[in-house]
Design a protein around this motif. Structure first.
Motif, PDB file in Angstrom:
ATOM      1  N   ALA A   1      -3.664   4.610  -5.268  1.00 25.60           N
ATOM      2  CA  ALA A   1      -3.180   4.340  -3.914  1.00 25.60           C
ATOM      3  C   ALA A   1      -4.246   4.398  -2.869  1.00 25.60           C
ATOM      4  O   ALA A   1      -4.205   3.736  -2.028  1.00 25.60           O
ATOM      5  CB  ALA A   1      -1.944   5.445  -3.974  1.00 25.60           C
TER       6      ALA A   1
ATOM      7  N   ARG B   1       0.873  -1.173   0.081  1.00 23.04           N
ATOM      8  CA  ARG B   1      -0.013   0.056   0.099  1.00 23.04           C
ATOM      9  C   ARG B   1       1.019   1.324   0.020  1.00 23.04           C
ATOM     10  O   ARG B   1       0.275   2.165   0.598  1.00 23.04           O
ATOM     11  CB  ARG B   1      -0.962   0.003   1.243  1.00 23.04           C
ATOM     12  CG  ARG B   1      -2.004  -1.046   1.058  1.00 23.04           C
ATOM     13  CD  ARG B   1      -2.547  -1.128   2.663  1.00 23.04           C
ATOM     14  NE  ARG B   1      -3.392  -2.437   2.591  1.00 23.04           N
ATOM     15  CZ  ARG B   1      -4.751  -2.386   2.242  1.00 23.04           C
ATOM     16  NH1 ARG B   1      -5.440  -1.419   1.780  1.00 23.04           N
ATOM     17  NH2 ARG B   1      -5.422  -3.461   2.353  1.00 23.04           N
ATOM     18  N   ARG B   2       1.884   1.285  -0.656  1.00 22.03           N
ATOM     19  CA  ARG B   2       2.859   2.443  -0.964  1.00 22.03           C
ATOM     20  C   ARG B   2       3.144   2.557  -2.046  1.00 22.03           C
ATOM     21  O   ARG B   2       3.201   1.720  -2.993  1.00 22.03           O
ATOM     22  CB  ARG B   2       4.172   2.200  -0.174  1.00 22.03           C
ATOM     23  CG  ARG B   2       4.032   2.049   1.501  1.00 22.03           C
ATOM     24  CD  ARG B   2       3.751   3.199   2.109  1.00 22.03           C
ATOM     25  NE  ARG B   2       3.531   3.119   3.547  1.00 22.03           N
ATOM     26  CZ  ARG B   2       2.506   2.899   4.207  1.00 22.03           C
ATOM     27  NH1 ARG B   2       1.327   2.597   3.309  1.00 22.03           N
ATOM     28  NH2 ARG B   2       2.324   2.488   5.542  1.00 22.03           N
TER      29      ARG B   2
ATOM     30  N   SER C   1      -0.631  -1.571  -4.066  1.00 25.03           N
ATOM     31  CA  SER C   1       0.866  -1.045  -3.994  1.00 25.03           C
ATOM     32  C   SER C   1       1.359  -0.638  -5.409  1.00 25.03           C
ATOM     33  O   SER C   1       1.066  -1.763  -6.246  1.00 25.03           O
ATOM     34  CB  SER C   1       1.413  -2.554  -3.327  1.00 25.03           C
ATOM     35  OG  SER C   1       0.727  -2.759  -2.069  1.00 25.03           O
TER      36      SER C   1
ATOM     37  N   ALA D   1       4.208   7.566   5.299  1.00 24.03           N
ATOM     38  CA  ALA D   1       4.558   6.268   6.016  1.00 24.03           C
ATOM     39  C   ALA D   1       5.904   5.989   6.025  1.00 24.03           C
ATOM     40  O   ALA D   1       6.769   6.491   5.425  1.00 24.03           O
ATOM     41  CB  ALA D   1       3.916   5.014   5.120  1.00 24.03           C
TER      42      ALA D   1
ATOM     43  N   THR E   1       6.061   3.479  -4.511  1.00 22.78           N
ATOM     44  CA  THR E   1       7.540   3.546  -4.506  1.00 22.78           C
ATOM     45  C   THR E   1       8.108   3.663  -5.804  1.00 22.78           C
ATOM     46  O   THR E   1       7.570   3.173  -6.863  1.00 22.78           O
ATOM     47  CB  THR E   1       8.075   2.015  -4.114  1.00 22.78           C
ATOM     48  OG1 THR E   1       7.427   1.620  -2.850  1.00 22.78           O
ATOM     49  CG2 THR E   1       9.559   2.045  -4.190  1.00 22.78           C
TER      50      THR E   1
ATOM     51  N   ASP F   1      12.336   7.932   2.250  1.00 19.35           N
ATOM     52  CA  ASP F   1      10.929   7.860   2.567  1.00 19.35           C
ATOM     53  C   ASP F   1      10.435   9.530   2.400  1.00 19.35           C
ATOM     54  O   ASP F   1      10.979  10.248   3.392  1.00 19.35           O
ATOM     55  CB  ASP F   1      10.582   7.348   3.817  1.00 19.35           C
ATOM     56  CG  ASP F   1      10.720   5.950   3.896  1.00 19.35           C
ATOM     57  OD1 ASP F   1      10.345   4.944   3.051  1.00 19.35           O
ATOM     58  OD2 ASP F   1      11.796   5.371   4.860  1.00 19.35           O
TER      59      ASP F   1
ATOM     60  N   ASP G   1       5.580   7.743  -1.821  1.00 20.22           N
ATOM     61  CA  ASP G   1       5.784   7.469  -0.468  1.00 20.22           C
ATOM     62  C   ASP G   1       7.437   7.144  -0.311  1.00 20.22           C
ATOM     63  O   ASP G   1       8.029   7.382   0.526  1.00 20.22           O
ATOM     64  CB  ASP G   1       5.355   6.347   0.028  1.00 20.22           C
ATOM     65  CG  ASP G   1       3.595   6.652  -0.181  1.00 20.22           C
ATOM     66  OD1 ASP G   1       3.337   7.426   0.496  1.00 20.22           O
ATOM     67  OD2 ASP G   1       3.047   5.534  -0.550  1.00 20.22           O
ATOM     68  N   ARG G   2       8.079   6.777  -1.388  1.00 16.65           N
ATOM     69  CA  ARG G   2       9.363   6.243  -1.287  1.00 16.65           C
ATOM     70  C   ARG G   2      10.383   6.190  -2.595  1.00 16.65           C
ATOM     71  O   ARG G   2       9.722   6.123  -3.705  1.00 16.65           O
ATOM     72  CB  ARG G   2       9.291   4.522  -0.781  1.00 16.65           C
ATOM     73  CG  ARG G   2      10.432   4.049  -0.121  1.00 16.65           C
ATOM     74  CD  ARG G   2      10.244   2.843   0.283  1.00 16.65           C
ATOM     75  NE  ARG G   2      10.837   2.711   1.403  1.00 16.65           N
ATOM     76  CZ  ARG G   2      11.296   1.198   2.061  1.00 16.65           C
ATOM     77  NH1 ARG G   2      11.211   0.225   1.291  1.00 16.65           N
ATOM     78  NH2 ARG G   2      11.930   1.327   3.141  1.00 16.65           N
TER      79      ARG G   2
END
Lengths: 242, 382
Positions: free
Chosen positions: A189, A32-33, A194, A230, A35, A226, A211-212
């Motif tokens: 998202a 759930r991020r 994810s 999150a 990236t 990050d 997020d990342r």
């Protein structure tokens, strides 16, 4: 979560033209991020994506999907995992030419053997969601870049995968279409998907939805940042050894 | 099972679309494939139709024929043989037959001159008259005068009134036939009653007793040649089968060439096809799905080629009288039998045809198909 343990991928191993595309990479990709894998051309982003998405096997190392070791699965089961878990948006969208937008969306679900009418209804609903109702019977090669990308996103979602993998999705899009794509990512998202995106487009990795950011160079991970809400999971175990 | 069926339906659906997308290339393959099946099916249909025709026509032939042999050659049978053979229990309608050949120098054709058997009232011929085969009628244009003129071996001109022409349906056996009365026949060939007959024909009351009757004849007339209707039928079958075999052997080369062509076609996957396979695998298709798709593709092409090829062969043989193959399978003659073949299609033949065409095609394409199916899915990311 997807976890990579000291993963190496060598193209043409054992031959004079052998190339180490991914070199001893360990990485955790939380659920759930969003990236983003960034880095210059040839840094190994796309190869890493193929390994994560079960499109190829690592030469060395292991890849886990939650508690399942997916890198060692026989081809048939690996395909099953790929179909069930991942939805792909390719760089050039890779729609099948000569086939309608609707059938392109339905293609990943064919091996599941779902009745045609139900599958068609689901594909139509997806295309309507992406405002392609009037274009669903158009051949793939006749769609504009933006339309083709939305068809590719719809295709990636037809099996309702937990993970969306997008390889350089904005490479051939103008600014307005990039904005539109990011809006779609934001919606996905929010829906709990994810998402992993490779991109060297700053408009993508500077977007608020990310997020990342994982930065790669010469097949290795040089940094993991990050940037979202999150926290990073197990950041200490990530990266490539010096 | 339901899932498997649904999967196959999707694959067939996609395969049909794929065939249409590459219609130029597939049309060429279909054309060559159809042509090969057309040729093979034509030979098979014509062969079996001719055998059937011969069997039907021979139904009316005598069950047993006895011929006198002198120094290993066919000679006239003495008239007293009729009496001796009539005494065999189980034999009936024993009668001497008169028939011979006549070479028509003017037209370069051979006729069979024959006296109709006494019990065949429907083709009885009166003195001075004749009943002739359709080919003789055509060749001699008897419709102009209504008479048939023949020059006897002794140089005497014979003028026979054509009473009627034999029907087309019997033309396989009667094309060159000239029926005339016994008196006219003997006069034409300068044959006296005491000279006997060309051969002796007889029927057998119980068809199961034919071998017994043949044994009895051999004991009574040890030097005679005894021919049964089955022998004649077998000879016809052998002749047609032999000719059919020769043509099929020649076509085998075409079949091998086609298999090589199919292999070449299947091996030469275009970059677009490879990309397409890569996409399908990347989005979740298994290697077995790709193989199944390619097998469906081969199956659909085969089915269409089989239907088109067999339909074309049917039309060629039964509607157009096998114009392309008739000279080889019917034989060469000046008096060419012009008869319509009765459609006879043997299920076993169709199965054989499907087997000898579809199997080589499938085998030839299997390896290239497998090679294509194992295309790495990450090809689409490169």
């Amino acid at each position: 979560m997807i976890r990579l343990e000291r993963v190496t991928r060598i193209h043409n191993e054992g031959r004079p033209n052998a190339v180490t595309a991914v070199d001893d990479v360990s990485l955790e990709l939380p659920d759930r991020r969003v990236t983003v894998l960034r880095g210059p051309s040839g840094s190994g982003k796309t190869t890493l994506l193929t390994l994560v998405g079960c499109l190829a096997r690592p030469t060395r190392g292991r890849i886990w999907l939650d508690d399942e070791l997916i890198s060692a699965l026989p081809e048939r089961f690996m395909t099953e995992v790929r179909r069930r878990t991942f939805g792909f948006i390719f760089q050039r969208f890779n729609l099948v030419r000569g086939v309608s937008a609707l059938e392109n969306v339905m293609l990943p679900a064919y091996p599941a053997g779902e009745p045609h009418a139900a599958l068609k209804a689901r594909a139509q609903a997806l295309l309507e969601r992406f405002h392609l109702r009037d274009r669903m019977h158009e051949k793939a090669e006749l769609l504009s870049g933006g339309e083709a990308q939305r068809v590719a996103i719809a295709r990636a979602l037809i099996n309702d995968p937990a993970w969306i993998i997008a390889d350089e999705p904005t490479a051939s899009l103008d600014t307005s279409l990039v904005e539109r794509f990011l809006a779609e990512v934001r919606d996905l998202a929010k829906a709990g998907k994810s998402i992993i995106i490779t991109s060297h487009d700053p408009r993508v990795w500077q977007a608020d939805v990310v997020d990342r950011i994982v930065t790669m160079q010469d097949g290795r991970i040089v940094s993991v940042e990050d940037v979202g809400k999150a926290p990073a999971a197990a950041a200490g175990r990530e990266g490539s050894p010096p | 099972m339901r899932r498997w069926l649904g999967r196959q339906l999707h694959l067939v659906d996609f395969t049909l679309g794929a065939l249409m997308r590459r219609k130029g290339r597939n049309f060429m393959l279909l054309t060559v494939y159809t042509l090969v099946i057309f040729m093979l099916a034509s030979v098979m249909f014509l062969g079996s139709a001719l055998r059937h025709e011969a069997a039907t026509a021979l139904k009316g032939a005598p069950e047993v024929t006895v011929q006198n042999m002198v120094m290993g050659r066919h000679a006239l049978s003495p008239p007293e043989w009729v009496e001796r053979l009539s005494r065999i229990r189980g034999a009936r309608n024993v009668h001497g037959r008169l028939w011979g050949y006549f070479y028509d120098q003017a037209n370069g054709a051979n006729y069979t001159l024959m006296v109709p058997p006494p019990h065949a009232r429907d083709i009885a011929v009166r003195e001075g008259e004749t009943v002739i085969g359709a080919s003789v009628a055509r060749l001699r244009e008897v419709h102009r005068t209504g008479y048939l003129f023949l020059l006897s071996p002794a140089g005497k001109l014979f003028r026979l009134k054509v009473a009627r022409t034999l029907p087309h349906r019997s033309e396989l056996l009667s094309a060159d036939l000239v029926l005339l009365s016994e008196k006219d026949f003997r006069t034409f060939f300068n044959l006296k009653p005491r000279d006997g007959f060309t051969d002796i024909a007889l029927a057998v009351r119980n068809s199961n007793e034919v071998p017994t009757v043949v044994n009895k004849i051999t004991r009574i007339l040890p030097g005679a040649r005894v021919i049964t209707r089955e022998d004649v039928l077998r000879t016809y079958e052998n002749v047609f089968s032999w000719r059919e075999g020769i043509v099929l052997a020649m076509l085998a080369a075409a079949l091998v060439a086609f298999a090589i062509f199919a292999f070449d076609k299947a091996s030469g996957l275009s970059a677009e096809e490879r990309r397409e396979i890569g996409i399908l695998k990347a989005v979740g298709w298994e290697t077995s799905d790709i193989i199944a798709m390619k097998l469906w593709e081969g199956g659909i092409v085969s089915a269409f080629a089989l239907v088109f090829g067999v339909a074309a062969a049917y039309a060629h043989v039964f509607l157009l009288d096998a114009g392309l193959l008739a000279p080889v399978l019917k034989g060469w003659a000046v008096l060419y039998p012009d008869f319509s073949l009765t459609p006879v299609i043997d299920r076993m033949q169709l199965l054989t045809l499907a087997f000898v065409t579809v199997v080589p095609f499938t085998v030839a394409t299997l390896v290239p198909v497998w090679k294509a199916a194992i295309t790495d899915p990450d090809i689409v990311m490169r």
